[in-house]
Write a protein that holds these residues in place. Sequence first.
Motif, PDB file in Angstrom:
ATOM      1  N   PRO A 166      26.019  15.828  34.570  1.00  0.00           N
ATOM      2  CA  PRO A 166      25.808  15.577  36.008  1.00  0.00           C
ATOM      3  C   PRO A 166      26.490  14.288  36.450  1.00  0.00           C
ATOM      4  N   ASP A 167      27.100  14.315  37.612  1.00  0.00           N
ATOM      5  CA  ASP A 167      27.760  13.137  38.170  1.00  0.00           C
ATOM      6  C   ASP A 167      26.796  12.276  38.967  1.00  0.00           C
ATOM      7  N   ARG A 168      25.757  12.912  39.509  1.00  0.00           N
ATOM      8  CA  ARG A 168      24.816  12.228  40.382  1.00  0.00           C
ATOM      9  C   ARG A 168      23.396  12.624  40.022  1.00  0.00           C
ATOM     10  N   GLN A 169      22.480  11.727  40.303  1.00  0.00           N
ATOM     11  CA  GLN A 169      21.066  11.980  40.058  1.00  0.00           C
ATOM     12  C   GLN A 169      20.341  12.126  41.400  1.00  0.00           C
ATOM     13  N   PHE A 170      19.437  13.064  41.462  1.00  0.00           N
ATOM     14  CA  PHE A 170      18.652  13.299  42.666  1.00  0.00           C
ATOM     15  C   PHE A 170      17.174  13.245  42.308  1.00  0.00           C
ATOM     16  N   PRO A 171      16.309  12.902  43.275  1.00  0.00           N
ATOM     17  CA  PRO A 171      14.871  12.812  42.982  1.00  0.00           C
ATOM     18  C   PRO A 171      14.197  14.174  42.876  1.00  0.00           C
ATOM     19  N   TYR A 172      14.953  15.245  42.942  1.00  0.00           N
ATOM     20  CA  TYR A 172      14.403  16.593  42.851  1.00  0.00           C
ATOM     21  C   TYR A 172      15.474  17.493  42.234  1.00  0.00           C
ATOM     22  N   SER A 173      15.031  18.621  41.685  1.00  0.00           N
ATOM     23  CA  SER A 173      15.962  19.632  41.189  1.00  0.00           C
ATOM     24  C   SER A 173      16.171  20.720  42.237  1.00  0.00           C
ATOM     25  N   SER A 174      15.137  20.965  43.026  1.00  0.00           N
ATOM     26  CA  SER A 174      15.235  21.912  44.132  1.00  0.00           C
ATOM     27  C   SER A 174      14.185  21.551  45.171  1.00  0.00           C
ATOM     28  N   LYS A 175      14.336  22.097  46.350  1.00  0.00           N
ATOM     29  CA  LYS A 175      13.332  21.892  47.387  1.00  0.00           C
ATOM     30  C   LYS A 175      13.361  23.075  48.343  1.00  0.00           C
ATOM     31  N   VAL A 176      12.237  23.332  48.975  1.00  0.00           N
ATOM     32  CA  VAL A 176      12.139  24.384  49.985  1.00  0.00           C
ATOM     33  C   VAL A 176      11.681  23.739  51.284  1.00  0.00           C
ATOM     34  N   PHE A 177      12.041  24.356  52.400  1.00  0.00           N
ATOM     35  CA  PHE A 177      11.755  23.801  53.709  1.00  0.00           C
ATOM     36  C   PHE A 177      10.602  24.558  54.354  1.00  0.00           C
ATOM     37  N   ARG A 178       9.704  23.814  54.985  1.00  0.00           N
ATOM     38  CA  ARG A 178       8.567  24.395  55.693  1.00  0.00           C
ATOM     39  C   ARG A 178       8.810  24.317  57.204  1.00  0.00           C
ATOM     40  N   TYR A 179       8.492  25.432  57.916  1.00  0.00           N
ATOM     41  CA  TYR A 179       8.733  25.520  59.353  1.00  0.00           C
ATOM     42  C   TYR A 179       7.447  25.888  60.080  1.00  0.00           C
ATOM     43  N   ASP A 180       7.396  25.516  61.367  1.00  0.00           N
ATOM     44  CA  ASP A 180       6.306  26.015  62.205  1.00  0.00           C
ATOM     45  C   ASP A 180       6.758  27.324  62.853  1.00  0.00           C
ATOM     46  N   GLN A 181       5.918  27.905  63.674  1.00  0.00           N
ATOM     47  CA  GLN A 181       6.212  29.221  64.241  1.00  0.00           C
ATOM     48  C   GLN A 181       7.372  29.198  65.226  1.00  0.00           C
TER      49      GLN A 181
END
Length: 219
Positions: A183-198
Amino acid sequence: MQKLDVDGPAIPERIRHLHRLDFSVRRNYAENVRKLVQKVRGVNTHFSGERWYKGLNISNLGEPVGVGPTAQMATLGPSYRMVWHDGTVTRVDVFINGTLAHYKEFEFDSGGRVVTNTMYTPDGSGGWELRDDVWYYSYDPVTGSRATKAMRYPGENTARVVEYGKDGRALREYITTEDGERPDRQFPYSSKVFRYDQDGNVLGEDWFDDGGAPIPSSV
């Protein structure tokens, strides 16, 4: 004619299909109407020239779209000068407080959709350099809408990839590295999902580590 669950008149199915517009999502209605009006009015598809905008967006259908048209460059804040040749956006100059800060170039697929979005920055000696990550887009072969956006710095192995739903919402982002490479860069997560309102507004993000376990610092 199909009655749609949106504010405004229903649109004939033949027109919706012809212009690849989706009127099923309330939050996209105004943008889609604008595009449809342009088509119906017969906007010159071979336009060559330039126009000014307050912002820039790549639509769900891969079109560079100016946001907030203006008569001229703003002396405060960002301004975007979009340049067309024969109906195609060839360059976007990005001005900050009246000074040229970046410019963008695009590559298009055979359907006229942006597949590569590259931004250049002054190198301090009168030239330009590629300093920021390059964005690569892919599209759903059935609907024609954006499927993924990969963001990778030139020469690096690691990229962030965003997956999109049919309504244009970003659903998930994950970090990927080419097989066998470090890896060239480090991130604080490996994946993430987005939450939405209606109404389609982002409420927050849920982060996950390499093993798929939730990370408490999600936003």
